[in-house]
Design a protein around this motif. Structure first.
Motif, short mmCIF file in Angstrom:
data_model
loop_
_atom_site.label_atom_id
_atom_site.label_comp_id
_atom_site.label_asym_id
_atom_site.label_seq_id
_atom_site.Cartn_x
_atom_site.Cartn_y
_atom_site.Cartn_z
N THR A 168 36.92 35.29 22.79
CA THR A 168 36.27 36.56 23.11
C THR A 168 37.16 37.54 23.87
O THR A 168 36.84 38.71 23.97
N THR A 169 38.26 37.07 24.44
CA THR A 169 39.17 37.97 25.18
C THR A 169 40.56 37.86 24.59
O THR A 169 40.89 36.92 23.87
N THR A 170 41.39 38.82 24.91
CA THR A 170 42.75 38.84 24.38
C THR A 170 43.64 37.96 25.23
O THR A 170 44.09 38.34 26.31
N SER A 196 50.23 35.83 29.97
CA SER A 196 50.88 37.11 30.22
C SER A 196 49.89 38.25 30.45
O SER A 196 50.29 39.40 30.60
N ASP A 197 48.60 37.93 30.43
CA ASP A 197 47.59 38.88 30.87
C ASP A 197 47.11 38.42 32.25
O ASP A 197 47.47 37.33 32.70
N PRO A 198 46.31 39.20 32.95
CA PRO A 198 45.92 38.82 34.32
C PRO A 198 44.90 37.69 34.40
O PRO A 198 44.56 37.26 35.50
N HIS A 199 44.40 37.21 33.27
CA HIS A 199 43.25 36.31 33.27
C HIS A 199 43.66 34.83 33.37
O HIS A 199 44.57 34.37 32.69
N ILE A 200 42.92 34.11 34.20
CA ILE A 200 43.04 32.66 34.32
C ILE A 200 41.82 32.05 33.65
O ILE A 200 40.68 32.44 33.92
N LEU A 213 35.16 27.07 29.97
CA LEU A 213 34.18 27.13 31.03
C LEU A 213 34.07 28.55 31.59
O LEU A 213 35.08 29.25 31.74
N ALA A 214 32.87 28.95 31.89
CA ALA A 214 32.62 30.23 32.55
C ALA A 214 32.48 29.98 34.05
O ALA A 214 32.16 28.88 34.49
N GLU A 215 32.76 31.01 34.82
CA GLU A 215 32.68 30.92 36.27
C GLU A 215 31.71 31.96 36.79
O GLU A 215 31.73 33.12 36.35
N ALA A 216 30.82 31.54 37.69
CA ALA A 216 29.85 32.48 38.26
C ALA A 216 30.54 33.37 39.29
O ALA A 216 31.48 32.97 39.97
N PHE A 217 30.08 34.61 39.41
CA PHE A 217 30.56 35.49 40.47
C PHE A 217 30.01 35.00 41.81
O PHE A 217 28.84 34.61 41.90
N HIS A 218 30.84 35.01 42.82
CA HIS A 218 30.40 34.51 44.13
C HIS A 218 29.21 35.28 44.67
O HIS A 218 28.26 34.69 45.20
N ASP A 219 29.27 36.60 44.51
CA ASP A 219 28.19 37.43 45.06
C ASP A 219 27.00 37.57 44.12
O ASP A 219 25.93 38.05 44.52
N THR A 227 36.55 34.55 32.48
CA THR A 227 37.88 34.32 33.05
C THR A 227 37.89 34.71 34.52
O THR A 227 37.04 35.46 34.99
N ILE A 228 38.89 34.20 35.22
CA ILE A 228 39.12 34.57 36.62
C ILE A 228 40.22 35.62 36.61
O ILE A 228 41.33 35.37 36.16
N ALA A 229 39.91 36.81 37.10
CA ALA A 229 40.88 37.91 37.06
C ALA A 229 41.06 38.46 38.47
O ALA A 229 40.38 39.39 38.89
N GLU A 230 41.99 37.88 39.21
CA GLU A 230 42.26 38.30 40.58
C GLU A 230 43.62 38.98 40.73
O GLU A 230 43.96 39.43 41.81
N HIS A 231 44.39 39.01 39.63
CA HIS A 231 45.70 39.66 39.66
C HIS A 231 45.69 40.90 38.77
O HIS A 231 44.78 41.11 37.97
N ASP A 232 46.75 41.71 38.91
CA ASP A 232 46.84 42.95 38.13
C ASP A 232 47.58 42.77 36.81
O ASP A 232 47.43 43.58 35.90
N THR A 233 48.40 41.72 36.73
CA THR A 233 49.18 41.51 35.50
C THR A 233 49.50 40.02 35.37
O THR A 233 48.78 39.20 35.93
#
Length: 394
Positions: A168-170, A196-200, A213-219, A227-233
């Motif tokens: 579902t994602t690139t 090479s994209d920001p996603h883990i 696996l999907a991850e729930a948002f903390h809030d 995906t976990i996307a905490e970086h810019d690249t």
């Protein structure tokens, strides 16, 4: 007549200055360098000698087993005619070396004899990551490549079991893979992948199938993120913190930062360390966070305060990997850095020893600075410059 001599071609003042800077820096002995003949692209600990030896992947097409005490090569694993980009040790009894190459194959050898074993072919672009694990009694090899795929192999039979792709994602070129030590079980390996994209991305692998696996948002616990996307690249490295109880995930990125993604907060970034350039590797210990990358430096951060404690200068090209060396009790003792400059350097982690190393680095740099002031640009004779340039050539 054709030539590969760089002096025969037009070069900018900036490129000449950079070459001279690296040539001058190449002679330093910081970190007690072990010098190899080609670029070192990756490294892993030696499971049989975790405090004194490592396995490395070289651009010359070799994997090697290096004794860090003597500096000797204990074994050389030959076969690929293209750069070896990643290396792992696994299989039954950790008796097999696996190496991924630019030739799109995964090569294997007997650890002790260097005898070639099975070759795993299936990727359509060069390899970036390999690791070994065990699932339901089977020895498993997991590989990631620039073809945007993660492949799962049965080591004994050589059969490919699964192909992992984000539907579902690139998902771009896979950069690194790590096994979650907390959630993995004897029958299922939970892995994380960086690309090479920001996603883990997180995956659950069993012998019979795979699941992203999907991850729930903390809030917002009712909202899932694939995906976990905490970086810019691009994310280059994933490391679980084995010193703490939670097993938080540490990351190194091309955005110039290393981050701690906290498991209890559904892997939201809590601590950020601004290394300053592409970060290729990160290692957390109980007291320190060590980062390294394109700026050639190894930086040691105070884990509790987040402040930079010291910078270890020695490498004169990009640092490609960091390896934690543990003592006989399994406690972190030293950190080993490897680089495109072809050197392996070892640094202490004890505070008093670190202070001593930093003091020596500062003292060794003083004569060069003084010579710079007194002699201007005439630091080397033409003969010395030519000799250093030749040594720097790959």
């Amino acid at each position: 007549m054709e030539t590969s001599n760089r002096d025969a071609f037009f070069q900018t003042d900036a490129s000449n200055a950079e070459r001279e800077r690296k040539a001058l820096k190449a002679s330093n002995k910081n970190g007690d360098p072990i010098v190899m003949k080609s670029k070192i692209l990756a490294a892993v600990p030696d499971p049989f000698s975790p405090s004194t030896a490592i396995f490395i992947a070289e651009s010359a097409g070799f994997a090697r087993r290096i004794d860090l005490i003597s500096g000797a090569t204990k074994a050389t694993y030959r076969g690929p005619k293209a750069p070896v980009t990643c290396v792992a040790v696994g299989g039954s009894g950790n008796k097999t070396v696996f190496a991924g190459s630019w030739d799109k194959d995964i090569w294997s050898w007997d650890v002790e004899t260097g005898q070639p074993g099975r070759k795993f072919s299936g990727h359509s672009d060069f390899l970036k990551a390999v690791l070994c694990t065990r699932i339901a009694g089977k020895e498993i090899l997991i590989s990631g490549g620039a073809d945007k795929k993660i492949l799962v192999w049965d080591i004994e039979t050589g059969k490919r079991l699964h192909t992992l792709q984000d539907p579902t994602t690139t998902m771009l070129a896979v950069q690194h893979i790590a096994i979650d030590p907390v959630l993995s079980t004897p029958d299922a390996a939970l892995i994380v992948s960086a690309s090479s994209d920001p996603h883990i991305r997180r995956w659950k692998i069993t012998v019979d199938g795979v699941e992203q696996l999907a991850e729930a948002f903390h809030d917002s616990p009712d909202v899932e993120r694939l995906t976990i996307a905490e970086h810019d690249t691009s994310v280059y490295k994933l490391v679980y913190d084995l010193e703490g109880d939670e097993g938080d995930l540490w990351t190194a990125s091309a955005d110039g930062t290393a981050k701690c993604l906290v498991r209890s907060r559904n892997f939201v970034a809590e601590d950020t360390f601004e290394h300053g350039d592409y970060v290729r590797a990160v290692i957390p210990t109980e007291n320190w966070v060590i980062t390294a990358g394109r700026d050639e430096n190894v930086k040691v951060w105070d884990k509790s305060s987040g402040k930079l404690y010291c910078t270890l200068e020695g490498h004169y090209e990009e640092v490609t990997d960091l390896i934690l060396l543990r003592d006989s009790r399994g406690l972190p003792e030293k950190v080993c850095s490897v680089s495109i400059d072809g050197t392996i350097r070892t640094w202490p982690l004890k505070k008093t020893d670190l202070d001593e190393v930093v003091k020596k680095i500062e003292e060794s740099s003083k004569p060069v600075e003084e010579e710079d002031k007194s002699q201007g640009d005439n630091l080397l004779t033409a003969e010395e410059e030519a000799e250093l340039a030749e040594l720097m050539d790959d």
